[in-house]
Design a protein around this motif. Structure first.
Motif, PDB file in Angstrom:
ATOM      1  N   GLU A   1       1.117  -1.190   0.140  1.00 25.53           N
ATOM      2  CA  GLU A   1       0.172  -0.144   0.197  1.00 25.53           C
ATOM      3  C   GLU A   1       0.648   1.357   0.030  1.00 25.53           C
ATOM      4  O   GLU A   1       0.551   2.091  -0.715  1.00 25.53           O
ATOM      5  N   THR A   2       2.030   1.192   0.689  1.00 22.05           N
ATOM      6  CA  THR A   2       2.700   2.390   0.724  1.00 22.05           C
ATOM      7  C   THR A   2       3.816   2.231  -0.014  1.00 22.05           C
ATOM      8  O   THR A   2       4.273   3.368  -0.727  1.00 22.05           O
ATOM      9  N   PHE A   3       4.667   1.191  -0.290  1.00 20.99           N
ATOM     10  CA  PHE A   3       5.802   1.091  -1.306  1.00 20.99           C
ATOM     11  C   PHE A   3       5.633   0.420  -2.683  1.00 20.99           C
ATOM     12  O   PHE A   3       6.588   0.238  -3.410  1.00 20.99           O
ATOM     13  N   GLY A   4       4.428   0.031  -2.930  1.00 22.49           N
ATOM     14  CA  GLY A   4       4.216  -0.593  -4.146  1.00 22.49           C
ATOM     15  C   GLY A   4       4.335  -2.054  -4.183  1.00 22.49           C
ATOM     16  O   GLY A   4       3.952  -2.698  -5.182  1.00 22.49           O
ATOM     17  N   GLU A   5       4.956  -2.654  -3.114  1.00 22.73           N
ATOM     18  CA  GLU A   5       5.256  -4.020  -2.977  1.00 22.73           C
ATOM     19  C   GLU A   5       5.393  -4.666  -1.611  1.00 22.73           C
ATOM     20  O   GLU A   5       5.784  -3.846  -0.900  1.00 22.73           O
ATOM     21  N   ASP A   6       4.928  -5.831  -1.321  1.00 18.94           N
ATOM     22  CA  ASP A   6       5.311  -6.137   0.005  1.00 18.94           C
ATOM     23  C   ASP A   6       6.563  -6.928  -0.053  1.00 18.94           C
ATOM     24  O   ASP A   6       7.011  -7.900  -0.793  1.00 18.94           O
TER      25      ASP A   6
ATOM     26  N   LEU B   1      12.608   0.656  -2.936  1.00 21.81           N
ATOM     27  CA  LEU B   1      12.555   2.085  -3.208  1.00 21.81           C
ATOM     28  C   LEU B   1      13.154   2.743  -4.556  1.00 21.81           C
ATOM     29  O   LEU B   1      13.875   2.030  -5.151  1.00 21.81           O
ATOM     30  N   THR B   2      12.744   3.890  -4.647  1.00 23.62           N
ATOM     31  CA  THR B   2      13.157   4.523  -5.900  1.00 23.62           C
ATOM     32  C   THR B   2      14.756   4.987  -5.858  1.00 23.62           C
ATOM     33  O   THR B   2      15.110   4.966  -4.476  1.00 23.62           O
ATOM     34  N   ASP B   3      15.529   5.076  -6.775  1.00 22.21           N
ATOM     35  CA  ASP B   3      16.999   5.774  -6.411  1.00 22.21           C
ATOM     36  C   ASP B   3      16.849   6.872  -5.398  1.00 22.21           C
ATOM     37  O   ASP B   3      17.872   7.028  -4.673  1.00 22.21           O
ATOM     38  N   LYS B   4      16.126   7.816  -5.697  1.00 23.68           N
ATOM     39  CA  LYS B   4      15.852   9.151  -4.925  1.00 23.68           C
ATOM     40  C   LYS B   4      15.635   8.770  -3.375  1.00 23.68           C
ATOM     41  O   LYS B   4      16.478   9.224  -2.538  1.00 23.68           O
ATOM     42  N   ALA B   5      14.849   7.857  -3.252  1.00 19.99           N
ATOM     43  CA  ALA B   5      14.551   7.355  -1.571  1.00 19.99           C
ATOM     44  C   ALA B   5      15.731   6.702  -1.080  1.00 19.99           C
ATOM     45  O   ALA B   5      16.161   6.952   0.037  1.00 19.99           O
TER      46      ALA B   5
ATOM     47  N   MET C   1      16.016  20.267   6.155  1.00 18.56           N
ATOM     48  CA  MET C   1      17.239  20.487   6.160  1.00 18.56           C
ATOM     49  C   MET C   1      18.327  19.479   5.586  1.00 18.56           C
ATOM     50  O   MET C   1      19.256  19.484   5.266  1.00 18.56           O
ATOM     51  N   VAL C   2      17.768  18.055   5.366  1.00 18.82           N
ATOM     52  CA  VAL C   2      18.668  17.263   5.106  1.00 18.82           C
ATOM     53  C   VAL C   2      17.934  16.480   3.407  1.00 18.82           C
ATOM     54  O   VAL C   2      18.488  15.932   2.848  1.00 18.82           O
ATOM     55  N   GLY C   3      16.886  17.335   3.350  1.00 18.62           N
ATOM     56  CA  GLY C   3      16.173  16.926   1.733  1.00 18.62           C
ATOM     57  C   GLY C   3      15.649  15.643   1.599  1.00 18.62           C
ATOM     58  O   GLY C   3      15.828  15.161   0.439  1.00 18.62           O
ATOM     59  N   VAL C   4      15.146  15.050   2.736  1.00 23.78           N
ATOM     60  CA  VAL C   4      14.696  13.800   2.359  1.00 23.78           C
ATOM     61  C   VAL C   4      13.260  13.895   1.984  1.00 23.78           C
ATOM     62  O   VAL C   4      12.427  14.603   2.493  1.00 23.78           O
ATOM     63  N   GLY C   5      12.928  13.195   0.987  1.00 25.62           N
ATOM     64  CA  GLY C   5      11.571  13.181   0.251  1.00 25.62           C
ATOM     65  C   GLY C   5      10.709  12.223   0.896  1.00 25.62           C
ATOM     66  O   GLY C   5      11.246  11.606   1.779  1.00 25.62           O
ATOM     67  N   PRO C   6       9.136  12.332   0.584  1.00 29.05           N
ATOM     68  CA  PRO C   6       8.375  11.563   1.158  1.00 29.05           C
ATOM     69  C   PRO C   6       8.617   9.908   1.181  1.00 29.05           C
ATOM     70  O   PRO C   6       8.197   9.492   2.380  1.00 29.05           O
ATOM     71  N   SER C   7       9.160   9.335   0.307  1.00 36.39           N
ATOM     72  CA  SER C   7       9.000   7.998   0.288  1.00 36.39           C
ATOM     73  C   SER C   7      10.110   7.465   1.382  1.00 36.39           C
ATOM     74  O   SER C   7       9.602   6.496   2.154  1.00 36.39           O
TER      75      SER C   7
END
Ligand SMILES: Cc1cc2nc3c(=O)[nH]c(=O)nc-3n(C[C@H](O)[C@H](O)[C@H](O)COP(=O)(O)OP(=O)(O)OC[C@H]3O[C@@H](n4cnc5c(N)ncnc54)[C@H](O)[C@@H]3O)c2cc1C
Length: 642
Positions: free
Chosen positions: A201-206, A234-238, A277-283
């Motif tokens: 539900e959150t990350f697209g895959e169990d 996770l994506t490369d960005k995450a 401050m650390v630029g961490v995205g939502p994922s």
């Protein structure tokens, strides 16, 4: 419950596990004990704790604030009037309200100062210890122990001479015990460690990913972090965001001093810090959201970044913060284990401390000689409240009124009214320690000054649930190389296998094909709101959740997480204890929403003022959810009574 069908059947919802959660005779009796609407004739019932076979540590189902323990308090809050008490004719030198660590310590300190004193301790639960609750489960013929509440003998502050002295009196030496009894490598030597469950539900895959390095206690290697991240969905960005959080470097505020940076961190949530401050995205934030819940009952949106640094959470490498605390911290940096030990705990957590105190107060109730054999000693509950004993512990007895027999400064005694088995009883005492939940005291002592009552109303404890699950084996965990799991966005946000602490005759977990206990933590809250509003919503949710819901959620979650190893919840789960604590951790000041106040204006300082022959204890009025706070508040209360 209707016979299970479909998915419920597969999960094992209909399987025979013991669900008895109310001891004979300890029932509600709410209407019977109160007058007004719904009152009916009182029934005499024998004392539950004196009945043969009475042994609450082995009960399963809903424990913690179990059915029968809180309804009377809620009725009192809602305006119910108590019936006139039956006079027991009993008079004590001291009555203690609340048999948690603070109440038991108060009785201990009082008896130390007055060896001939007669003391009565009253508690609303069917067991003593308050949050220091023992879960005892027999699996495959072996006894397994777990903490239903408080686990570690720890504190962010150094233990005071008072708290340390009590541990010594009881024969408890956490640092020595850590080396002698706690096998820290038990799971690591099987290649088992920390995993993260990424849900569809959150990350697209169990997907369960093992091998997250311990980012709290040690600095992980870049290779270990990269290996873990590469296996995530996770994506490369995450992944890059999490890598920066775990191994740095963080370059925020390059021109500011450590002092200024700490001040800034104290004024923003950990979430805001990581995002802004650390630029961490939502994922990546989703992965981290619940890591603060075990310690603070709320997610990273409601805990200050400074406290998270102090606690040792990641994301600060490169900030070059000077060691040492600031006024706005609740944690001394990395000082979490300054009192006691962050590693050692008794197999039943601090229930062993409560049991040691009970042994010191009522030796007939718990045989044995030291802090090792206490682990397997069996309490004789019928011995807790004998007329011949100078100290008596009366369970399933919520106190509903505590009043002086005259003006507080001139009264000669205090009249205490409590309920039991549907009847209302009265005892008298020369002095009283209120070691119960402070927010309840205004209803019990309506004569207190208004300012003190208002302060007490602010000290509402925070909700959380510790669930203990009996497993017939832990092969699935071994196969997946995990002994503990973070489950961001899971119903239970974390779970872990019982740690290996072998003491005296107690063995604990042995091999993966043998039974063990699993702990799961849930802290219901509502992200985005101020902490105490989150707690309020969580508390209501907790009280409205049935055992059946907890059971279905945990079976579903375990089936999903452990699916790759073929875990079958219907076959493997053989016991469930839901330790529900709507009133759990004592509240601490949260500077993200609450004003800084001088000590003398803090609610806990105002709440703990003595009132005639009544003194106030409990960790609530010490402003910290820790063993040492509970002990120190007891000591102060007893000292005030003289
Ligand atoms: C799940 C959980 C985990 C925790 N983990 C830790 C940990 O690892 N380390 C740590 O140091 N601390 C931990 N704590 C904090 C813990 O609350 C304190 O350390 C300490 O045990 C509190 O003791 P206390 O006596 O102040 O309160 P409590 O344990 O709450 O005892 C108060 C007692 O008074 C009773 N009472 C309330 N009202 C009445 C009434 N009207 N009449 C009679 N009795 C009444 C209550 O039911 C309770 O039994 C944890 C708490 C919880 C809930």
């Amino acid at each position: 419950m209707r016979p299970p069908r479909g998915r419920d059947l597969e999960l094992g919802m209909g399987r025979k596990i013991l669900r008895r959660d109310v001891l004979g005779g300890a029932g509600l009796g709410v209407a019977a004990a109160f007058g007004g609407k719904g009152a009916f004739a009182a029934m005499a019932e024998p004392s539950p704790q004196d009945q043969p076979g009475y042994y609450p540590p082995r009960l399963q189902g809903l424990r913690g604030s179990h059915p029968g323990s809180f309804e009377q308090a809620h009725a009192l809050r809602d305006g119910a009037q108590t019936l006139r008490p039956l006079d027991t004719g009993e008079h004590y030198d001291l009555v203690v309200v609340g048999a948690g660590l603070s109440g038991l310590s108060a009785a201990y300190f009082y008896r130390k100062a007055h060896p001939n004193a007669r003391v009565l301790i009253l508690d609303n639960h069917d067991d003593f210890g308050g949050h220091a609750k023992r879960n005892e489960v027999v699996l495959g013929g072996e006894t397994h122990l777990a903490n239903g509440g408080t686990l570690e003998i720890d504190s962010p502050r150094a233990y005071s001479a008072v708290a340390d002295g009590l541990l010594r009196d009881l024969g408890v030496d956490p640092i020595t015990f850590e080396k002698a009894y706690h096998d820290r490598n038990f799971y690591a030597q099987r290649g088992m460690g920390l995993g993260v469950f990424f849900d569809k539900e959150t990350f697209g895959e169990d997907r369960l990913v093992a091998g997250l390095p311990n980012v709290r206690d040690t600095l992980p290697t870049v290779e270990a972090v990269d290996r873990f991240l590469a296996a995530t969905p996770l994506t490369d960005k995450a992944r890059a965001d999490l890598r920066r959080v775990f191994v740095g470097p963080v370059t925020a505020w390059p021109d500011k001093s450590s002092e200024v940076k700490k001040d800034l961190l104290s004024r923003m949530s950990y979430e805001a810090y990581l995002r802004d401050m650390v630029g961490v995205g939502p994922s990546a934030l989703n992965v981290l959201h619940s890591i603060t819940k075990g310690e603070w009952t709320v997610g990273i949106d409601a805990v200050s970044a400074l406290d998270c640094w102090g606690f040792g959470f990641p994301g600060f490498l490169g900030l070059n913060l000077a060691p040492g605390p600031t006024d706005r911290m609740s944690f001394t940096p990395k000082g979490y284990c300054q009192g006691g030990s962050y590693v050692f705990h008794f197999p039943d957590g601090n229930a062993s401390l409560a049991r040691l105190l009970v042994r010191a107060l009522v030796p007939e109730a718990l045989s044995g000689k030291d802090a090792i054999d206490i682990v397997t000693a069996r309490t004789d509950y019928a011995a807790l409240d004998r007329q011949t004993s100078p100290v008596r512990i009366r369970l399933s007895s919520p106190v509903v009124s505590v009043r002086h027999d005259g003006p507080p400064n001139a009264a000669s005694q205090v009249e205490i009214t409590y309920l039991r088995g549907g009847r209302t009883y009265g005892v008298r005492a020369s002095k009283v320690v209120m070691a119960c939940w402070n927010m309840m005291i205004p209803y019990l002592c309506p004569d207190l000054p208004d300012g003190q009552k208002a302060a007490m109303h602010e000290l509402v404890k925070e909700p959380l649930v510790y669930t203990t699950v009996g497993l017939s084996d832990w092969r699935a965990f071994e196969a997946l190389k995990v002994a503990s799991i973070w489950a961001p966005n899971g119903y239970f946000s974390s779970l872990y296998l019982n740690q290996k602490v072998a003491m005296g005759d107690y063995v604990g977990p042995t091999t993966p094909d043998r039974p063990t206990l699993l702990h799961l933590t849930r802290t219901p809250c509502a992200a985005g709101l101020p902490e105490h509003d989150q707690n309020r919503i969580g508390r209501s949710e907790l009280l409205a959740t049935s055992f059946e819901t907890f059971e279905r959620e945990l079976r579903t979650q375990l089936a999903k997480i452990l699916a790759p190893a073929g875990f079958d919840p219907a076959k493997t789960i053989s016991a469930i204890i839901v330790n529900r604590w709507p009133h759990g951790y004592a509240p601490e000041r949260n500077f993200l929403w609450e004003a800084e106040l001088p000590d003398e204006a803090l609610p806990q300082t105002l709440a703990r003022k003595p009132f005639g022959r009544i003194a106030i204890a409990n960790s609530d009025c010490g402003g910290g959810a820790y063993t040492d706070v509970a002990i120190e508040m007891a000591w102060r209360a007893v000292a005030e009574l003289g």
